[in-house]
Design a protein around this motif. Sequence first.
Motif, short mmCIF file in Angstrom:
data_model
loop_
_atom_site.label_atom_id
_atom_site.label_comp_id
_atom_site.label_asym_id
_atom_site.label_seq_id
_atom_site.Cartn_x
_atom_site.Cartn_y
_atom_site.Cartn_z
N SER A 67 30.49 46.34 37.31
CA SER A 67 30.53 45.57 36.06
C SER A 67 30.51 44.07 36.35
CB SER A 67 31.81 45.89 35.28
OG SER A 67 32.04 47.27 35.23
N ILE A 68 31.28 43.66 37.37
CA ILE A 68 31.40 42.24 37.69
C ILE A 68 31.91 42.09 39.13
CG2 ILE A 68 33.81 41.98 36.89
CD1 ILE A 68 32.97 39.26 35.67
N MET A 69 31.47 41.02 39.78
CA MET A 69 31.98 40.67 41.10
C MET A 69 32.70 39.34 40.94
SD MET A 69 31.27 38.54 43.88
CE MET A 69 30.61 38.53 45.54
N LEU A 70 34.02 39.36 41.21
CA LEU A 70 34.85 38.16 41.09
C LEU A 70 35.02 37.55 42.46
CD1 LEU A 70 37.62 39.85 38.88
CD2 LEU A 70 35.87 38.25 38.05
N ASP A 71 34.50 36.35 42.65
CA ASP A 71 34.55 35.68 43.95
C ASP A 71 35.67 34.63 43.94
OD1 ASP A 71 34.06 34.50 46.42
OD2 ASP A 71 32.37 33.30 45.66
N SER A 115 29.80 35.03 58.54
CA SER A 115 28.51 35.54 59.01
C SER A 115 28.09 36.83 58.31
CB SER A 115 28.54 35.74 60.53
OG SER A 115 29.50 36.72 60.86
N GLN A 116 29.03 37.74 58.05
CA GLN A 116 28.64 39.06 57.53
C GLN A 116 28.93 39.27 56.05
OE1 GLN A 116 29.11 42.50 60.09
NE2 GLN A 116 30.22 41.26 61.56
N THR A 117 29.98 38.60 55.53
CA THR A 117 30.44 38.91 54.17
C THR A 117 29.95 37.88 53.14
OG1 THR A 117 32.36 40.00 55.14
CG2 THR A 117 32.47 39.52 52.80
N ALA A 118 30.03 36.59 53.48
CA ALA A 118 29.63 35.56 52.52
C ALA A 118 28.19 35.73 51.98
CB ALA A 118 29.84 34.17 53.11
N PRO A 119 27.25 36.29 52.77
CA PRO A 119 25.90 36.51 52.21
C PRO A 119 25.89 37.39 50.95
CG PRO A 119 25.83 36.71 54.60
CD PRO A 119 27.29 36.59 54.22
N LEU A 120 26.99 38.11 50.71
CA LEU A 120 27.06 38.93 49.49
C LEU A 120 27.13 38.09 48.23
CD1 LEU A 120 29.46 41.77 50.63
CD2 LEU A 120 27.04 41.91 50.14
N ILE A 121 27.51 36.82 48.37
CA ILE A 121 27.55 35.95 47.19
C ILE A 121 26.15 35.88 46.57
CG2 ILE A 121 27.89 33.56 46.44
CD1 ILE A 121 30.22 33.45 48.54
N ASP A 154 21.88 40.19 41.73
CA ASP A 154 22.11 41.42 40.98
C ASP A 154 22.67 41.13 39.57
OD1 ASP A 154 21.72 44.20 41.33
OD2 ASP A 154 23.87 44.55 41.55
N GLY A 155 22.92 39.84 39.29
CA GLY A 155 23.40 39.45 37.96
C GLY A 155 24.86 39.77 37.69
N LYS A 156 25.65 39.97 38.74
CA LYS A 156 27.04 40.39 38.54
C LYS A 156 28.05 39.34 39.01
CE LYS A 156 25.59 44.47 37.39
NZ LYS A 156 25.48 44.76 35.97
N TYR A 157 27.57 38.22 39.49
CA TYR A 157 28.44 37.25 40.17
C TYR A 157 29.28 36.43 39.19
CZ TYR A 157 29.96 33.41 43.12
OH TYR A 157 30.73 32.50 43.79
N CYS A 158 30.56 36.25 39.51
CA CYS A 158 31.44 35.37 38.72
C CYS A 158 32.33 34.58 39.67
CB CYS A 158 32.29 36.20 37.77
SG CYS A 158 33.48 35.22 36.84
N HIS A 159 32.18 33.29 39.66
CA HIS A 159 33.00 32.43 40.53
C HIS A 159 34.39 32.23 39.90
CE1 HIS A 159 34.61 28.49 41.86
NE2 HIS A 159 34.21 28.94 43.03
N ILE A 160 35.42 32.35 40.72
CA ILE A 160 36.80 32.07 40.28
C ILE A 160 37.40 31.06 41.26
CG2 ILE A 160 39.14 33.04 39.97
CD1 ILE A 160 37.37 34.26 37.89
N ASN A 161 37.98 29.98 40.73
CA ASN A 161 38.67 29.04 41.61
C ASN A 161 39.98 29.69 42.06
OD1 ASN A 161 39.91 26.96 42.90
ND2 ASN A 161 40.03 25.59 41.12
N GLY A 162 40.06 30.00 43.35
CA GLY A 162 41.22 30.72 43.88
C GLY A 162 42.36 29.82 44.31
N LEU A 163 42.23 28.52 44.01
CA LEU A 163 43.29 27.57 44.35
C LEU A 163 44.04 27.24 43.07
CD1 LEU A 163 44.11 26.08 46.93
CD2 LEU A 163 42.61 24.21 46.25
N GLY A 164 45.36 27.46 43.09
CA GLY A 164 46.15 27.19 41.89
C GLY A 164 47.27 28.20 41.82
N THR A 165 47.94 28.27 40.68
CA THR A 165 49.04 29.24 40.58
C THR A 165 48.47 30.64 40.41
OG1 THR A 165 49.19 29.14 38.17
CG2 THR A 165 50.45 27.49 39.40
#
Length: 189
Positions: free
Chosen positions: A109-113, A151-157, A163-174
């Motif tokens: 449904s969605i990929m949360l990065d 090298s192996q995982t970040a290319p999934l971004i 694939d139209g499923k990407y969603c960026h989330i700022n992971g810095l914060g509370t």
Amino acid sequence: MLNIVIFGAPGSGKGTQSARIVEKYGLNHISTGDVLRAEIKNGTELGKTAKGYIDNGQLIPDALMIDILASVFDSFKDSKGVIFDGFPRTIAQADALKAMLAERGQEVSIMLDLEVPEDELMTRLIKRGQESGRADDNEETIKKRLVVYHSQTAPLIDWYKNDGKYCHINGLGTMDGIFADICTAIDKL
Ligand SMILES: Nc1ncnc2c1ncn2[C@@H]1O[C@H](COP(=O)(O)OP(=O)(O)O)[C@@H](O)[C@H]1O
Ligand SMILES: [Mg+2]
């Protein structure tokens, strides 16, 4: 079904946010790291194989991971949905996940990065190592894991963007602030 991929470098907060998503949305959580650590603890053959890779900061081979993933996924009957935490970690695993879900009439449904700067990742993981005693949370192994991530995982971004499923989330914060951003993204689905 909601099939959520939670994505990010080691220490980006995947486990932390997954627990909250599970609680709010009633999903099943598949953490491949937790599955492997349980196998290691129980001293199974799979655990012995996995330990060699994990202690060295390396990924478990794709074919093995893909088998494990499918069997855990199929163990959930009448599920509202699943969070995939720690999988996929390679392009081959993303292809396999797509195929596995398609065979079952489903899709991601969605990929949360969860994006977090490197110095913050290091600080969090060293702290986690001290508090939880996770064997791979020491400075030397963390550095190897971050190299593998880039090298192996970040290319999934880009794979998930295509694939139209990407969603960026700022992971810095509370943790609460990050969770609120995740909920906003999920509630739009
Ligand atoms: N938003 C945050 N701010 C500060 N520390 C965090 C945050 N989210 C998680 N942590 C801490 O960072 C460490 C790694 O989080 P975790 O959820 O285990 O990451 P991952 O599953 O992505 O490796 C944990 O010790 C956790 O308590
Ligand atoms: Mg985790």
